[in-house]
Design a protein around this motif. Structure first.
Motif, PDB file in Angstrom:
ATOM      1  N   LEU A 130       0.838  -1.196   0.000  1.00 33.66           N
ATOM      2  CA  LEU A 130       0.000   0.000   0.000  1.00 33.66           C
ATOM      3  C   LEU A 130       0.870   1.242   0.000  1.00 33.66           C
ATOM      4  CD1 LEU A 130      -2.444  -1.023   2.883  1.00 33.66           C
ATOM      5  CD2 LEU A 130      -2.851  -1.249   0.423  1.00 33.66           C
ATOM      6  N   ASN A 131       0.465   2.256  -0.756  1.00 31.52           N
ATOM      7  CA  ASN A 131       1.174   3.524  -0.635  1.00 31.52           C
ATOM      8  C   ASN A 131       0.654   4.246   0.605  1.00 31.52           C
ATOM      9  OD1 ASN A 131      -1.234   4.897  -1.496  1.00 31.52           O
ATOM     10  ND2 ASN A 131      -0.605   4.643  -3.630  1.00 31.52           N
ATOM     11  N   GLU A 132       1.384   5.230   1.074  1.00 32.06           N
ATOM     12  CA  GLU A 132       1.048   5.916   2.331  1.00 32.06           C
ATOM     13  C   GLU A 132      -0.322   6.590   2.277  1.00 32.06           C
ATOM     14  OE1 GLU A 132       5.277   7.317   4.197  1.00 32.06           O
ATOM     15  OE2 GLU A 132       4.644   8.300   2.346  1.00 32.06           O
ATOM     16  N   LYS A 133      -0.653   7.173   1.140  1.00 28.39           N
ATOM     17  CA  LYS A 133      -1.935   7.878   1.021  1.00 28.39           C
ATOM     18  C   LYS A 133      -3.089   6.907   1.230  1.00 28.39           C
ATOM     19  CE  LYS A 133      -4.577  10.786  -2.125  1.00 28.39           C
ATOM     20  NZ  LYS A 133      -4.605  11.420  -3.443  1.00 28.39           N
ATOM     21  N   SER A 134      -3.017   5.742   0.598  1.00 28.30           N
ATOM     22  CA  SER A 134      -4.085   4.745   0.758  1.00 28.30           C
ATOM     23  C   SER A 134      -4.108   4.206   2.177  1.00 28.30           C
ATOM     24  CB  SER A 134      -3.886   3.589  -0.225  1.00 28.30           C
ATOM     25  OG  SER A 134      -4.021   4.031  -1.549  1.00 28.30           O
ATOM     26  N   ALA A 135      -2.938   3.901   2.724  1.00 31.78           N
ATOM     27  CA  ALA A 135      -2.869   3.344   4.075  1.00 31.78           C
ATOM     28  C   ALA A 135      -3.464   4.301   5.106  1.00 31.78           C
ATOM     29  CB  ALA A 135      -1.421   3.013   4.428  1.00 31.78           C
ATOM     30  N   ALA A 136      -3.257   5.579   4.921  1.00 35.27           N
ATOM     31  CA  ALA A 136      -3.777   6.577   5.865  1.00 35.27           C
ATOM     32  C   ALA A 136      -5.299   6.560   5.899  1.00 35.27           C
ATOM     33  CB  ALA A 136      -3.264   7.965   5.494  1.00 35.27           C
ATOM     34  N   ARG A 137      -5.939   6.236   4.791  1.00 30.61           N
ATOM     35  CA  ARG A 137      -7.407   6.158   4.758  1.00 30.61           C
ATOM     36  C   ARG A 137      -7.924   5.080   5.696  1.00 30.61           C
ATOM     37  NH1 ARG A 137      -7.972   5.044  -1.026  1.00 30.61           N
ATOM     38  NH2 ARG A 137      -9.756   3.845  -0.325  1.00 30.61           N
ATOM     39  N   PHE A 138      -7.103   4.088   5.989  1.00 36.27           N
ATOM     40  CA  PHE A 138      -7.498   2.991   6.879  1.00 36.27           C
ATOM     41  C   PHE A 138      -6.956   3.182   8.279  1.00 36.27           C
ATOM     42  CE2 PHE A 138      -6.452   1.177   2.646  1.00 36.27           C
ATOM     43  CZ  PHE A 138      -7.741   1.192   2.158  1.00 36.27           C
ATOM     44  N   GLY A 139      -6.386   4.339   8.535  1.00 32.47           N
ATOM     45  CA  GLY A 139      -5.854   4.622   9.855  1.00 32.47           C
ATOM     46  C   GLY A 139      -4.436   4.120  10.050  1.00 32.47           C
ATOM     47  N   LEU A 140      -3.798   3.665   8.978  1.00 35.63           N
ATOM     48  CA  LEU A 140      -2.408   3.195   9.071  1.00 35.63           C
ATOM     49  C   LEU A 140      -1.477   4.357   8.754  1.00 35.63           C
ATOM     50  CD1 LEU A 140      -2.699  -0.191   7.145  1.00 35.63           C
ATOM     51  CD2 LEU A 140      -2.497   0.132   9.609  1.00 35.63           C
ATOM     52  N   ARG A 141      -0.826   4.852   9.771  1.00 35.97           N
ATOM     53  CA  ARG A 141       0.120   5.952   9.620  1.00 35.97           C
ATOM     54  C   ARG A 141       1.404   5.573  10.352  1.00 35.97           C
ATOM     55  NH1 ARG A 141      -4.875   8.088  10.266  1.00 35.97           N
ATOM     56  NH2 ARG A 141      -5.597   9.480   8.623  1.00 35.97           N
ATOM     57  N   PRO A 142       2.229   4.748   9.702  1.00 39.94           N
ATOM     58  CA  PRO A 142       3.457   4.303  10.374  1.00 39.94           C
ATOM     59  C   PRO A 142       4.365   5.482  10.717  1.00 39.94           C
ATOM     60  CG  PRO A 142       3.092   3.088   8.324  1.00 39.94           C
ATOM     61  CD  PRO A 142       2.106   4.207   8.355  1.00 39.94           C
ATOM     62  N   SER A 143       5.017   5.359  11.858  1.00 35.06           N
ATOM     63  CA  SER A 143       6.006   6.372  12.226  1.00 35.06           C
ATOM     64  C   SER A 143       7.273   6.105  11.418  1.00 35.06           C
ATOM     65  CB  SER A 143       6.323   6.290  13.723  1.00 35.06           C
ATOM     66  OG  SER A 143       7.042   5.099  13.999  1.00 35.06           O
ATOM     67  N   ARG A 144       8.156   7.069  11.361  1.00 40.04           N
ATOM     68  CA  ARG A 144       9.412   6.904  10.610  1.00 40.04           C
ATOM     69  C   ARG A 144      10.195   5.695  11.133  1.00 40.04           C
ATOM     70  NH1 ARG A 144       8.410   7.867   6.130  1.00 40.04           N
ATOM     71  NH2 ARG A 144       6.907   9.515   6.142  1.00 40.04           N
ATOM     72  N   ALA A 145      10.119   5.420  12.416  1.00 38.54           N
ATOM     73  CA  ALA A 145      10.838   4.271  12.993  1.00 38.54           C
ATOM     74  C   ALA A 145      10.270   2.939  12.506  1.00 38.54           C
ATOM     75  CB  ALA A 145      10.778   4.328  14.517  1.00 38.54           C
ATOM     76  N   ASP A 146       8.999   2.922  12.076  1.00 40.45           N
ATOM     77  CA  ASP A 146       8.374   1.694  11.581  1.00 40.45           C
ATOM     78  C   ASP A 146       8.869   1.301  10.196  1.00 40.45           C
ATOM     79  OD1 ASP A 146       6.810   1.397  13.881  1.00 40.45           O
ATOM     80  OD2 ASP A 146       5.196   2.636  13.041  1.00 40.45           O
TER      81      ASP A 146
END
Length: 170
Positions: free
Chosen positions: A85-101
């Motif tokens: 998943l790209n970040e934009k799509s993942a954010a729609r599902f509440g997935l917002r990994p931190s830089r450490a992730d």
């Protein structure tokens, strides 16, 4: 586990490279661009637990699905080990990994990048549902299309390509 993730990263990268090569090999006319929208839809309504997809003008198989009830478009990629998943799509599902992730190395056409591992509670494609699916989140600039990889496909009864169609069966 580290070896599996490394292999997944390589396969995601290869899938991305192959998609970009196919894009360069295909000249898209305005008429083809119009037909891409209709080809991207699933051709057969979900009947039972089987889904048949037609290829788009580039030869790729597009599928619309749902994650956490939200609609998402995928390119079916049998060369990708996991859903990407790209970040934009993942954010729609509440997935917002931190830089450490972002600690998994992934090789793409643009070089090696960092990706964040995650698990998706449920992924649904045309009535086919798989729970607890491994995925990776990649930076937007590294992944233009979300990829439906083997972490979903391998949990189906079968998936096959025949006569210009991709058949998914659960």
């Amino acid at each position: 586990m580290r070896g599996i993730m490394f292999l997944a990263a390589i396969l995601i990268g290869l899938g991305t490279v192959m998609a970009q090569v196919a894009d360069r090999m295909t000249t898209v006319t305005p008429a083809m661009a119009k037909s891409t929208l209709s080809a991207a839809r699933q051709d057969s309504p979900p009947t039972g637990r089987s889904l048949s997809l037609s290829s788009d003008p580039r030869g790729h198989f597009q599928a619309e699905g749902r994650i956490e009830g939200q609609r998402i478009g995928f390119m079916v990629d049998t060369g990708a080990s996991v859903i990407a998943l790209n970040e934009k799509s993942a954010a729609r599902f509440g997935l917002r990994p931190s830089r450490a992730d972002y600690n998994a190395n992934v090789t793409t056409a643009n070089g090696t990048i960092k990706a964040a591992r995650t698990r998706l509670a449920m992924v649904e494609i045309g009535g086919l549902v798989v729970h607890d699916v491994e995925a990776m989140v990649l930076p937007d600039e590294a992944l233009s299309e979300n990829l439906l990889g083997l972490s979903f496909l391998s949990r189906l009864k079968r998936f096959e390509y025949a006569n210009g169609r991709m058949v998914l069966e659960q």
